[in-house]
Enzyme design. Structure first.
Site, PDB file in Angstrom:
ATOM      1  N   ASP A  10      26.778 -41.232   9.237  1.00 23.40           N
ATOM      2  CA  ASP A  10      25.892 -40.342   8.298  1.00 23.40           C
ATOM      3  C   ASP A  10      26.318 -40.616   7.001  1.00 23.40           C
ATOM      4  OD1 ASP A  10      24.364 -37.923   7.501  1.00 23.40           O
ATOM      5  OD2 ASP A  10      25.943 -36.839   7.173  1.00 23.40           O
ATOM      6  N   SER A  11      25.688 -39.977   6.023  1.00 21.99           N
ATOM      7  CA  SER A  11      25.881 -39.979   4.444  1.00 21.99           C
ATOM      8  C   SER A  11      27.367 -39.505   4.050  1.00 21.99           C
ATOM      9  CB  SER A  11      24.999 -39.584   3.570  1.00 21.99           C
ATOM     10  OG  SER A  11      24.388 -38.422   3.922  1.00 21.99           O
ATOM     11  N   CYS A  73      21.999 -39.342  10.016  1.00 19.49           N
ATOM     12  CA  CYS A  73      21.448 -38.982   8.712  1.00 19.49           C
ATOM     13  C   CYS A  73      20.009 -38.994   8.916  1.00 19.49           C
ATOM     14  CB  CYS A  73      22.064 -39.831   7.817  1.00 19.49           C
ATOM     15  SG  CYS A  73      21.174 -39.594   5.987  1.00 19.49           S
ATOM     16  N   GLU A 152      28.338 -28.422   1.216  1.00 12.55           N
ATOM     17  CA  GLU A 152      29.661 -29.396   0.809  1.00 12.55           C
ATOM     18  C   GLU A 152      30.510 -28.567   0.303  1.00 12.55           C
ATOM     19  OE1 GLU A 152      30.134 -32.951   0.791  1.00 12.55           O
ATOM     20  OE2 GLU A 152      28.671 -32.872   2.358  1.00 12.55           O
ATOM     21  N   CYS A 184      17.968 -32.040   8.102  1.00 15.00           N
ATOM     22  CA  CYS A 184      18.982 -32.448   7.347  1.00 15.00           C
ATOM     23  C   CYS A 184      20.231 -32.055   8.175  1.00 15.00           C
ATOM     24  CB  CYS A 184      18.937 -31.906   5.990  1.00 15.00           C
ATOM     25  SG  CYS A 184      20.434 -32.463   4.986  1.00 15.00           S
ATOM     26  N   HIS A 186      23.173 -31.138   7.253  1.00 15.34           N
ATOM     27  CA  HIS A 186      23.858 -30.143   6.788  1.00 15.34           C
ATOM     28  C   HIS A 186      23.354 -28.743   7.226  1.00 15.34           C
ATOM     29  CE1 HIS A 186      25.838 -33.094   4.395  1.00 15.34           C
ATOM     30  NE2 HIS A 186      26.363 -32.260   3.680  1.00 15.34           N
TER      31      HIS A 186
HETATM   32  N1  DGL Z   1      22.947 -36.634   5.761  1.00 17.88           N
HETATM   33  C1  DGL Z   1      21.550 -36.195   4.874  1.00 17.88           C
HETATM   34  C2  DGL Z   1      20.487 -36.102   5.543  1.00 17.88           C
HETATM   35  O1  DGL Z   1      20.445 -35.626   6.678  1.00 17.88           O
HETATM   36  C3  DGL Z   1      21.990 -35.101   3.805  1.00 17.88           C
HETATM   37  C4  DGL Z   1      22.932 -35.587   2.771  1.00 17.88           C
HETATM   38  C5  DGL Z   1      22.423 -36.760   1.818  1.00 17.88           C
HETATM   39  O2  DGL Z   1      21.663 -36.352   0.903  1.00 17.88           O
HETATM   40  O3  DGL Z   1      22.947 -37.621   1.802  1.00 17.88           O
HETATM   41  O4  DGL Z   1      19.343 -36.108   5.330  1.00 17.88           O
END
Ligand code: DGL
Length: 268
Positions: A10-11, A73, A152, A184, A186
């Protein structure tokens, strides 16, 4: 059978919501998790950059000898999944198709909302995937970029989260959607606030649950499930400060993150 680990990336920390579901449904599989914490957010970046980042994450996981890869992600799944399938010779699963499938089983009035990062919503990946499964579905996508920062910073249960959600979700309420895809990583952490704003009659879909089901099926199909019943080993890697990940990630996982290491992803 195959006792090598599953790779998840993931990011940042958000993908732990996907890891958690996978760990629950596949309790004996070892997992390597990579969080690209130095380069988050992906959701505001261009398609080219997101593909480049996703490929580097995949190369890193392959260097750890994983047997399959889950793109946790949503942004990377929306923009780089097809390209990754073409480029790498390893089973790869994204979260978009599983999430879309889950939505179809939930909606009754065929009015579906999708929320995600700007890149995910602009890519139309969820919207077209849902429409391909249900031609009569009316799908409305709304980008909610501020939610990532709110999570975050650990502000998911504050007035800031509530006011932001009210503003972002107003259009979806006006359209009377009965199902909302949390597109997403989050957003499942904001579930309580989102449900409060949308009302309890609206079903919230977390694609992570369906993704875990699908990776289980995929491994079974390819005879790649582990045959051990040992306690699984989870190794975490990040591209920035491991301590922040250990602290916030530990809260998401409800347990201590023990093995964590920083890696230089730019060189891959
Ligand atoms: N992990 C990203 C997603 O699920 C969210 C955070 C980002 O913008 O990197 O889209």
């Amino acid at each position: 059978m195959d006792n090598r680990p599953i790779g998840i990336f993931d990011s940042g920390i958000g993908g732990l919501t996907v890891l958690k579901e996978i760990a629950e449904q596949l309790p004996h599989e070892d997992i390597i998790y990579f969080g690209d914490t130095a380069r988050i957010p992906y959701g505001t970046k261009s398609r080219e950059t997101i593909i480049k980042y996703a490929f580097q994450c995949i190369k890193f996981l392959l260097s750890k000898n994983v047997k399959a890869i889950v793109i946790a992600c949503n942004t990377a799944s929306a923009l780089a999944y097809e390209e990754a399938l073409q480029a790498f010779d390893v089973p790869i699963l994204g979260v978009i198709q599983p999430g879309a499938k889950a939505t179809i089983n939930k909606t009754k009035n065929n009015k579906i909302g999708v929320i995600g990062t700007t890149a995910t919503i602009n890519s139309d990946a969820y919207q077209s995937s849902i429409r391909s499964l249900n031609k009569s579905a009316e799908v409305i996508g709304i980008a909610c970029p501020l939610f990532v920062q709110i999570v975050e910073d650990g502000w998911e249960d504050t007035d800031v989260a509530l006011i932001t959600a009210e503003k972002y979700l107003m259009e979806l309420k006006e359209h009377n959607v009965d199902t909302l895809v949390l597109g997403c990583t989050h957003y499942p952490i904001l579930r309580y606030t989102l449900s409060k704003v949308m009302g309890e009659k609206v079903s919230l879909v977390n694609p992570a649950f369906e993704t875990a089901k699908e990776i289980k099926n995929l491994l079974k199909q390819k005879d790649l499930l582990t045959d051990t019943t040992d306690k699984p080993i989870y190794n975490y890697y990040v591209s920035d400060d491991p301590e922040k990940f250990r602290r916030i990630g530990g809260n998401i996982m409800n347990k201590n993150i023990v093995s964590i290491e920083k890696v230089d992803i730019e060189t891959l």
